[in-house]
Design a protein around this motif. Structure first.
Motif, PDB file in Angstrom:
ATOM      1  N   THR A 285       0.850  -1.179   0.000  1.00 34.40           N
ATOM      2  CA  THR A 285       0.000   0.000   0.000  1.00 34.40           C
ATOM      3  C   THR A 285       0.888   1.232   0.000  1.00 34.40           C
ATOM      4  OG1 THR A 285      -0.114  -0.052   2.428  1.00 34.40           O
ATOM      5  CG2 THR A 285      -1.904  -1.132   1.220  1.00 34.40           C
ATOM      6  N   PRO A 286       0.459   2.316  -0.620  1.00 34.07           N
ATOM      7  CA  PRO A 286      -0.753   2.430  -1.418  1.00 34.07           C
ATOM      8  C   PRO A 286      -0.574   1.780  -2.791  1.00 34.07           C
ATOM      9  CG  PRO A 286       0.468   4.489  -1.516  1.00 34.07           C
ATOM     10  CD  PRO A 286       1.208   3.583  -0.571  1.00 34.07           C
ATOM     11  N   THR A 287      -1.661   1.306  -3.335  1.00 38.17           N
ATOM     12  CA  THR A 287      -1.722   0.870  -4.726  1.00 38.17           C
ATOM     13  C   THR A 287      -2.860   1.652  -5.363  1.00 38.17           C
ATOM     14  OG1 THR A 287      -0.869  -1.347  -4.268  1.00 38.17           O
ATOM     15  CG2 THR A 287      -2.149  -1.066  -6.292  1.00 38.17           C
ATOM     16  N   ILE A 288      -2.560   2.241  -6.521  1.00 40.84           N
ATOM     17  CA  ILE A 288      -3.560   3.045  -7.232  1.00 40.84           C
ATOM     18  C   ILE A 288      -3.776   2.416  -8.596  1.00 40.84           C
ATOM     19  CG2 ILE A 288      -4.143   5.331  -8.124  1.00 40.84           C
ATOM     20  CD1 ILE A 288      -2.033   6.398  -6.021  1.00 40.84           C
ATOM     21  N   ILE A 289      -5.025   2.080  -8.877  1.00 41.87           N
ATOM     22  CA  ILE A 289      -5.393   1.479 -10.160  1.00 41.87           C
ATOM     23  C   ILE A 289      -6.449   2.365 -10.802  1.00 41.87           C
ATOM     24  CG2 ILE A 289      -6.411  -0.536 -11.295  1.00 41.87           C
ATOM     25  CD1 ILE A 289      -5.149  -2.204  -8.991  1.00 41.87           C
ATOM     26  N   VAL A 290      -6.219   2.706 -12.061  1.00 41.41           N
ATOM     27  CA  VAL A 290      -7.127   3.593 -12.780  1.00 41.41           C
ATOM     28  C   VAL A 290      -7.858   2.780 -13.846  1.00 41.41           C
ATOM     29  CG1 VAL A 290      -7.318   5.722 -14.127  1.00 41.41           C
ATOM     30  CG2 VAL A 290      -5.561   5.538 -12.343  1.00 41.41           C
ATOM     31  N   ASN A 291      -9.157   2.962 -13.883  1.00 45.38           N
ATOM     32  CA  ASN A 291     -10.047   2.316 -14.858  1.00 45.38           C
ATOM     33  C   ASN A 291      -9.965   0.796 -14.829  1.00 45.38           C
ATOM     34  OD1 ASN A 291     -10.867   4.872 -15.539  1.00 45.38           O
ATOM     35  ND2 ASN A 291      -9.604   4.993 -17.371  1.00 45.38           N
ATOM     36  N   GLY A 292      -9.572   0.257 -13.681  1.00 50.41           N
ATOM     37  CA  GLY A 292      -9.587  -1.186 -13.492  1.00 50.41           C
ATOM     38  C   GLY A 292      -8.454  -1.944 -14.123  1.00 50.41           C
ATOM     39  N   ASN A 293      -7.613  -1.269 -14.938  1.00 51.78           N
ATOM     40  CA  ASN A 293      -6.569  -2.034 -15.624  1.00 51.78           C
ATOM     41  C   ASN A 293      -5.228  -1.301 -15.793  1.00 51.78           C
ATOM     42  OD1 ASN A 293      -7.300  -0.201 -17.595  1.00 51.78           O
ATOM     43  ND2 ASN A 293      -7.561  -1.736 -19.209  1.00 51.78           N
ATOM     44  N   LYS A 294      -5.053  -0.185 -15.115  1.00 48.40           N
ATOM     45  CA  LYS A 294      -3.769   0.520 -15.196  1.00 48.40           C
ATOM     46  C   LYS A 294      -3.285   0.807 -13.776  1.00 48.40           C
ATOM     47  CE  LYS A 294      -4.851   2.585 -19.622  1.00 48.40           C
ATOM     48  NZ  LYS A 294      -6.205   2.044 -19.765  1.00 48.40           N
TER      49      LYS A 294
END
Length: 194
Positions: A162-171
């Motif tokens: 953590t933290p993990t940031i994922i944008v639009n479910g696949n990036k």
């Protein structure tokens, strides 16, 4: 679960302006998943994680300012991680999630000897935030289902830090590749729109 190291933490507060383009494989990873139907920022975090504490408010502010959908997923870390996660879900259902997380961050990182150590301490934080804790003490099926959804996302995305940031479910953003908070915000915005 591990937090990113102090160098990342310190680099986020730098005021260096954003320079250059963001590239797949360097600044973010394209995951072998379908994108979400609706654009979304997913923030996997724990209030015990120092870098999470640094990025939490700026990411929520960015999402609010730009009208982005955001899904916070509290990752159950440590002895009372599940209790903290349950407290988040209860607070969220009462529109007090942000107040709850801020109170936890303050107690853990900025106030000596006030970090929650027991389930009762989480109950005290909820009470301080004005959250009706009856569903914390006796969780409804809706609360259990939402906790299950959080844990399913942690497993599906194989969250190991953590933290993990994922944008639009696949990036997935590669946080150590970024020099400062401005770059993080610019990258989230670029990926969200793309």
């Amino acid at each position: 679960m591990r937090c990113f190291f102090t160098v990342f933490l310190l680099s986020l507060v730098s005021s260096v302006s954003v320079a250059g383009q963001f590239r797949e494989g360097i600044h973010y990873l394209e995951m072998d998943r379908e994108p979400t139907v609706i654009p979304m920022v997913m923030l996997f975090h724990s209030p015990y994680c120092g870098p999470c504490a640094m990025v939490h408010d700026p990411i929520l502010k960015l999402a609010s300012d730009k009208g982005m959908d955001i899904k916070e997923v509290v990752v159950p870390v440590g002895k009372i991680g599940s209790d903290i996660q349950q407290g988040y879900v209860v607070a969220k259902r009462q529109n007090k999630a942000h107040v709850y997380i801020k109170a936890l961050i303050r107690r853990i990182h900025f106030t000596k000897d006030e970090a929650p150590r027991y389930r009762k301490d989480v109950l005290d934080v909820l009470d301080d935030c004005g959250v009706d804790a009856s569903e914390f003490e006796t969780p409804s099926q809706c609360i259990k289902d939402e906790i299950g959804e959080h844990n399913l996302l942690v497993r599906q995305y194989r969250i190991r830090q953590t933290p993990t940031i994922i944008v639009n479910g696949n990036k997935q953003i590669i946080l150590p590749s970024l020099k400062n908070m401005d770059e993080l915000e610019a990258l989230i915005s670029e990926l969200y729109q793309g």
